[in-house]
Design a protein around this motif. Structure first.
Motif, short mmCIF file in Angstrom:
data_model
loop_
_atom_site.label_atom_id
_atom_site.label_comp_id
_atom_site.label_asym_id
_atom_site.label_seq_id
_atom_site.Cartn_x
_atom_site.Cartn_y
_atom_site.Cartn_z
N GLN A 79 1.15 2.29 -14.21
CA GLN A 79 0.35 1.91 -13.04
C GLN A 79 -0.24 0.54 -13.34
O GLN A 79 -1.18 0.41 -14.12
CB GLN A 79 -0.74 2.95 -12.82
CG GLN A 79 -1.26 3.13 -11.40
CD GLN A 79 -1.60 1.87 -10.64
OE1 GLN A 79 -0.75 1.02 -10.40
NE2 GLN A 79 -2.83 1.74 -10.23
N ALA A 80 0.34 -0.50 -12.75
CA ALA A 80 0.00 -1.88 -13.09
C ALA A 80 -0.87 -2.58 -12.05
O ALA A 80 -1.20 -3.75 -12.22
CB ALA A 80 1.29 -2.68 -13.31
N GLY A 81 -1.26 -1.90 -10.99
CA GLY A 81 -2.08 -2.52 -9.96
C GLY A 81 -3.55 -2.14 -10.10
O GLY A 81 -3.89 -0.96 -10.11
N MET A 82 -4.41 -3.13 -10.21
CA MET A 82 -5.84 -2.85 -10.33
C MET A 82 -6.47 -2.49 -8.99
O MET A 82 -7.39 -1.70 -8.93
CB MET A 82 -6.57 -4.06 -10.93
CG MET A 82 -6.23 -4.28 -12.39
SD MET A 82 -7.14 -5.65 -13.11
CE MET A 82 -8.74 -4.92 -13.31
N ARG A 83 -5.94 -3.07 -7.91
CA ARG A 83 -6.54 -2.83 -6.59
C ARG A 83 -5.74 -1.84 -5.75
O ARG A 83 -6.25 -1.27 -4.81
CB ARG A 83 -6.67 -4.16 -5.85
CG ARG A 83 -7.67 -5.07 -6.52
CD ARG A 83 -7.93 -6.31 -5.66
NE ARG A 83 -8.93 -7.14 -6.29
CZ ARG A 83 -8.64 -8.15 -7.10
NH1 ARG A 83 -7.39 -8.45 -7.37
NH2 ARG A 83 -9.61 -8.87 -7.63
N THR A 84 -4.46 -1.68 -6.06
CA THR A 84 -3.61 -0.76 -5.30
C THR A 84 -2.74 0.04 -6.27
O THR A 84 -2.57 -0.34 -7.42
CB THR A 84 -2.66 -1.53 -4.36
OG1 THR A 84 -1.82 -2.38 -5.15
CG2 THR A 84 -3.42 -2.36 -3.34
N GLN A 85 -2.19 1.14 -5.78
CA GLN A 85 -1.23 1.90 -6.58
C GLN A 85 0.07 1.11 -6.62
O GLN A 85 0.75 0.99 -5.61
CB GLN A 85 -1.00 3.28 -5.95
CG GLN A 85 -2.13 4.24 -6.14
CD GLN A 85 -2.14 4.82 -7.55
OE1 GLN A 85 -1.10 5.07 -8.15
NE2 GLN A 85 -3.33 5.04 -8.06
N ASN A 86 0.37 0.52 -7.75
CA ASN A 86 1.57 -0.29 -7.90
C ASN A 86 2.19 0.04 -9.25
O ASN A 86 1.79 -0.50 -10.27
CB ASN A 86 1.24 -1.78 -7.79
CG ASN A 86 2.49 -2.63 -7.82
OD1 ASN A 86 3.59 -2.14 -7.55
ND2 ASN A 86 2.35 -3.89 -8.16
N TRP A 87 3.16 0.92 -9.25
CA TRP A 87 3.81 1.35 -10.48
C TRP A 87 4.93 0.41 -10.86
O TRP A 87 5.76 0.04 -10.03
CB TRP A 87 4.36 2.76 -10.31
CG TRP A 87 3.29 3.78 -10.22
CD1 TRP A 87 2.65 4.21 -9.09
CD2 TRP A 87 2.68 4.49 -11.30
NE1 TRP A 87 1.70 5.14 -9.40
CE2 TRP A 87 1.70 5.35 -10.77
CE3 TRP A 87 2.88 4.50 -12.68
CZ2 TRP A 87 0.92 6.18 -11.55
CZ3 TRP A 87 2.11 5.34 -13.47
CH2 TRP A 87 1.15 6.16 -12.89
N GLY A 109 11.58 -2.52 -12.07
CA GLY A 109 11.07 -2.82 -10.74
C GLY A 109 9.93 -1.91 -10.35
O GLY A 109 9.50 -1.06 -11.13
N PRO A 110 9.43 -2.06 -9.12
CA PRO A 110 8.26 -1.31 -8.67
C PRO A 110 8.60 0.08 -8.11
O PRO A 110 9.75 0.38 -7.84
CB PRO A 110 7.69 -2.20 -7.57
CG PRO A 110 8.90 -2.87 -7.00
CD PRO A 110 9.85 -3.07 -8.16
N VAL A 111 7.62 0.87 -7.95
CA VAL A 111 7.59 2.23 -7.36
C VAL A 111 8.91 2.96 -7.28
O VAL A 111 9.97 2.37 -7.27
CB VAL A 111 6.93 2.23 -5.96
CG1 VAL A 111 5.53 1.72 -6.01
CG2 VAL A 111 7.73 1.46 -4.95
N VAL A 112 8.83 4.27 -7.22
CA VAL A 112 10.02 5.12 -7.17
C VAL A 112 10.52 5.28 -5.74
O VAL A 112 11.72 5.25 -5.49
CB VAL A 112 9.72 6.52 -7.77
CG1 VAL A 112 10.90 7.44 -7.62
CG2 VAL A 112 9.31 6.39 -9.22
N GLU A 113 9.64 5.45 -4.77
CA GLU A 113 10.01 5.97 -3.46
C GLU A 113 10.68 5.00 -2.50
O GLU A 113 11.30 5.44 -1.54
CB GLU A 113 8.78 6.57 -2.76
CG GLU A 113 8.31 7.86 -3.39
CD GLU A 113 7.43 7.67 -4.60
OE1 GLU A 113 7.05 6.51 -4.91
OE2 GLU A 113 7.12 8.67 -5.27
N GLU A 114 10.58 3.71 -2.69
CA GLU A 114 11.12 2.80 -1.67
C GLU A 114 11.44 1.45 -2.28
O GLU A 114 11.01 1.13 -3.38
CB GLU A 114 10.10 2.61 -0.55
CG GLU A 114 8.79 2.04 -1.05
CD GLU A 114 7.69 2.03 -0.02
OE1 GLU A 114 6.95 1.03 0.01
OE2 GLU A 114 7.56 3.01 0.74
N GLY A 115 12.22 0.65 -1.58
CA GLY A 115 12.49 -0.72 -2.00
C GLY A 115 13.69 -0.88 -2.91
O GLY A 115 14.71 -0.24 -2.71
#
Length: 170
Positions: A79-87, A109-115
């Motif tokens: 979890q690399a986001g201090m202000r938002t959930q950004n895995w 890359g970022p998050v599991v669910e999308e992108g």
């Protein structure tokens, strides 16, 4: 015979590239008796900042009950986001299917669910792999979810053995 510590050689022509495409299904299962990820660091900071989870997600060739395990996505997400959930994810897709057994794709890359995730390397059948994994949410389950993955990359098969090389450090 002592092997040299370093070799370099001129490239007479560009590397031959091959293209690969996989359509797979990732089972992201953080809950229940069959979970395939586990928290290893929980700093209890705002927004779970710094939390680290190790994963061994399964990748199947289909969506139904008769689907076969093709590979596993083994690595971590932080979890690399201090202000938002950004895995942030970093893992190896290690193939278990007989055709590509032992080969891997290195992914980040970022998050599991999308992108998208970037393919930044490969081993075995896929040396020097570069590409992208397009991912989208497919199904929510009580213990996690299923993601649909379209994996598209280019790789350059390398010749082994004798080459026209200069050797240093012999």
């Amino acid at each position: 015979m002592v092997k040299p510590t370093f070799k370099t050689a001129p490239v007479r022509n560009a590397l031959q590239q091959h293209e690969l495409y996989f359509h797979l299904y990732l089972h992201h299962t953080p809950l229940g008796s069959n979970r395939n990820q586990s928290g290893i660091v929980d700093p209890k900071l705002h927004n779970s900042f710094g939390s680290t989870v190790v994963n061994d997600w399964t990748l199947y060739d289909g969506h139904g009950a008769n689907a076969k395990v093709i590979a596993r996505a083994q690595g971590l997400h932080i979890q690399a986001g201090m202000r938002t959930q950004n895995w942030y994810n970093s893992f190896s897709i290690v193939f278990e299917d007989a055709r590509f057994k032992g080969s891997s794709l290195q992914v980040m890359g970022p998050v599991v669910e999308e992108g998208e995730w970037a393919i930044v390397g490969g081993t075995g059948q896929f040396p020097l792999a570069q590409g992208v994994i397009y991912k989208k949410f497919l199904e929510q389950r009580s213990d996690g979810n299923i993601m649909e993955l379209d994996i598209h990359a280019f790789y350059s098969p390398l010749r082994t053995g004798n080459c026209n090389c200069w050797s240093l450090g012999v």
